[in-house]
Design a protein around this motif. Structure first.
Motif, PDB file in Angstrom:
ATOM      1  N   VAL A 116     -24.312  14.870 -19.462  1.00  0.00           N
ATOM      2  CA  VAL A 116     -23.707  14.099 -20.661  1.00  0.00           C
ATOM      3  C   VAL A 116     -24.928  13.364 -21.204  1.00  0.00           C
ATOM      4  O   VAL A 116     -25.654  12.540 -20.079  1.00  0.00           O
ATOM      5  N   PRO A 117     -25.395  13.656 -22.468  1.00  0.00           N
ATOM      6  CA  PRO A 117     -26.576  12.673 -22.721  1.00  0.00           C
ATOM      7  C   PRO A 117     -26.300  11.267 -22.673  1.00  0.00           C
ATOM      8  O   PRO A 117     -25.384  10.673 -23.124  1.00  0.00           O
ATOM      9  N   ARG A 118     -27.381  10.551 -22.631  1.00  0.00           N
ATOM     10  CA  ARG A 118     -27.189   8.868 -22.350  1.00  0.00           C
ATOM     11  C   ARG A 118     -26.649   8.611 -23.742  1.00  0.00           C
ATOM     12  O   ARG A 118     -25.991   7.295 -23.899  1.00  0.00           O
ATOM     13  N   LEU A 119     -27.166   8.890 -24.842  1.00  0.00           N
ATOM     14  CA  LEU A 119     -26.593   8.863 -26.165  1.00  0.00           C
ATOM     15  C   LEU A 119     -25.231   8.638 -26.495  1.00  0.00           C
ATOM     16  O   LEU A 119     -24.730   7.603 -27.013  1.00  0.00           O
ATOM     17  N   ALA A 120     -24.571   9.362 -25.839  1.00  0.00           N
ATOM     18  CA  ALA A 120     -22.952   9.283 -25.881  1.00  0.00           C
ATOM     19  C   ALA A 120     -22.352   8.392 -25.143  1.00  0.00           C
ATOM     20  O   ALA A 120     -21.481   7.521 -25.646  1.00  0.00           O
ATOM     21  N   VAL A 121     -22.943   7.863 -24.139  1.00  0.00           N
ATOM     22  CA  VAL A 121     -22.614   6.535 -23.357  1.00  0.00           C
ATOM     23  C   VAL A 121     -23.021   5.378 -24.042  1.00  0.00           C
ATOM     24  O   VAL A 121     -22.025   4.532 -24.151  1.00  0.00           O
ATOM     25  N   GLU A 122     -23.915   5.406 -24.441  1.00  0.00           N
ATOM     26  CA  GLU A 122     -24.742   4.401 -25.426  1.00  0.00           C
ATOM     27  C   GLU A 122     -23.712   3.901 -26.699  1.00  0.00           C
ATOM     28  O   GLU A 122     -23.169   2.879 -26.944  1.00  0.00           O
ATOM     29  N   TYR A 123     -23.129   4.886 -27.346  1.00  0.00           N
ATOM     30  CA  TYR A 123     -22.613   4.930 -28.450  1.00  0.00           C
ATOM     31  C   TYR A 123     -21.036   4.412 -28.387  1.00  0.00           C
ATOM     32  O   TYR A 123     -20.413   3.688 -28.812  1.00  0.00           O
ATOM     33  N   ILE A 124     -20.401   5.013 -27.186  1.00  0.00           N
ATOM     34  CA  ILE A 124     -19.045   4.623 -26.407  1.00  0.00           C
ATOM     35  C   ILE A 124     -19.070   3.195 -26.284  1.00  0.00           C
ATOM     36  O   ILE A 124     -18.023   2.444 -26.854  1.00  0.00           O
ATOM     37  N   LEU A 125     -20.034   2.656 -25.482  1.00  0.00           N
ATOM     38  CA  LEU A 125     -20.047   1.316 -25.019  1.00  0.00           C
ATOM     39  C   LEU A 125     -20.301   0.246 -25.922  1.00  0.00           C
ATOM     40  O   LEU A 125     -19.677  -0.566 -26.244  1.00  0.00           O
ATOM     41  N   PHE A 126     -21.357   0.821 -27.114  1.00  0.00           N
ATOM     42  CA  PHE A 126     -21.567   0.132 -28.362  1.00  0.00           C
ATOM     43  C   PHE A 126     -20.180  -0.179 -29.056  1.00  0.00           C
ATOM     44  O   PHE A 126     -20.016  -1.340 -29.556  1.00  0.00           O
ATOM     45  N   HIS A 127     -19.641   0.871 -29.433  1.00  0.00           N
ATOM     46  CA  HIS A 127     -18.038   0.883 -30.192  1.00  0.00           C
ATOM     47  C   HIS A 127     -17.274   0.066 -29.508  1.00  0.00           C
ATOM     48  O   HIS A 127     -16.745  -0.992 -30.351  1.00  0.00           O
ATOM     49  N   GLU A 128     -17.208  -0.063 -28.000  1.00  0.00           N
ATOM     50  CA  GLU A 128     -16.412  -0.979 -27.232  1.00  0.00           C
ATOM     51  C   GLU A 128     -16.729  -2.435 -27.582  1.00  0.00           C
ATOM     52  O   GLU A 128     -15.949  -3.454 -27.484  1.00  0.00           O
TER      53      GLU A 128
END
Length: 254
Positions: A196-208
């Motif tokens: 899983v690209p780090r970008l996906a984790v960053e975006y979901i965490l940013f959203h929350e």
């Protein structure tokens, strides 16, 4: 003419008495009356109500050979008759697989959305609910370090840190959520994988994290989770379109 006027007046008085009687019904009588309204040709079973110490506002209904049993959150114990009547319609319509009338559903939601009720429900969830928080360190990603980077880049380092953790199971439906009762951000363990690209984790965490900055707004019977301010702030995330496309790939299992 006088007799007709007197009859109409008497009818009006009786109607007022019947309506006012609703306010003196016990909860069991309210639920029994609603059952008669929904199933007029069915013999009324034994109706039992239990106010239970739930960790949320959920209530349930069961109908078997012993009768009708309703398990209701004790936060609603002592609620106005009109609210219990609305809940009776909602639970019984669900039990009978019928659509619940909009009037009752809206009245019930409006009551739960009152400031004092939201405060009571949040306190109940804090004291009774259990929140599993694994900690920020996952197998592939550390939410602590990602949170710190996002905090500095988008919130000037001023956001107070909530609890951070990964879910027990890798959900594809709920990739992340913020729990205000426990001040915790939990991400789906589906994202904590090498592929899983780090970008996906960053975006979901940013959203929350945005949910901390822009809390849910309550407008009558409606809950506005993603306000206009929330959506405008989310657009500031770099590579937003790319992040959403990556998430589609991750959730599809491709």
């Amino acid at each position: 003419m006088r007799f007709c006027c007197w009859t109409n007046r008497l009818s009006s008085i009786l109607k007022e008495v019947l309506q006012s009687a609703i306010f003196f019904e016990t909860p069991e009588e309210i639920f029994t009356r609603v059952f008669r309204e929904l199933k007029p040709r069915t013999p009324v079973p034994t109706v039992r109500l239990r106010f239970c110490k739930f960790a949320n506002a959920n209530s349930s209904a069961r109908w078997d050979e012993s009768g009708l049993e309703f398990r209701i959150t004790d936060v609603l114990e002592g609620a106005p008759s009109a609210i219990l009547e609305s809940l009776a319609h909602i639970l019984m319509c669900k039990l009978l697989r019928r659509p619940s009338p909009r009037t009752y559903a809206e009245r019930y939601r409006r009551y739960l959305n009152r400031k004092e009720m939201r405060r009571s429900l949040q306190l109940v969830k804090q004291t009774r609910g259990r929140k599993f928080v694994s900690g920020p360190q996952g197998d592939s990603y550390d939410l602590q370090s990602i949170f710190d980077e996002l905090n500095q880049a988008h919130f000037h380092g001023l956001m107070a840190q909530p609890l951070l953790g990964w879910s027990r199971q890798p959900s594809r439906v709920m990739l992340g959520h913020y729990d205000p009762s426990h001040n915790a951000i939990i991400l789906s363990r589906l994202l904590d994988r090498p592929g899983v690209p780090r970008l996906a984790v960053e975006y979901i965490l940013f959203h929350e994290m945005l949910h901390l900055q822009f809390p849910v707004e309550h407008r009558g019977a409606r809950r506005c989770v993603h306000t206009r301010e929330f959506k405008n702030a989310e657009k500031q995330f770099p590579r937003l379109k790319e992040a959403k496309q990556v998430l589609k790939t991750v959730c599809s299992g491709a």
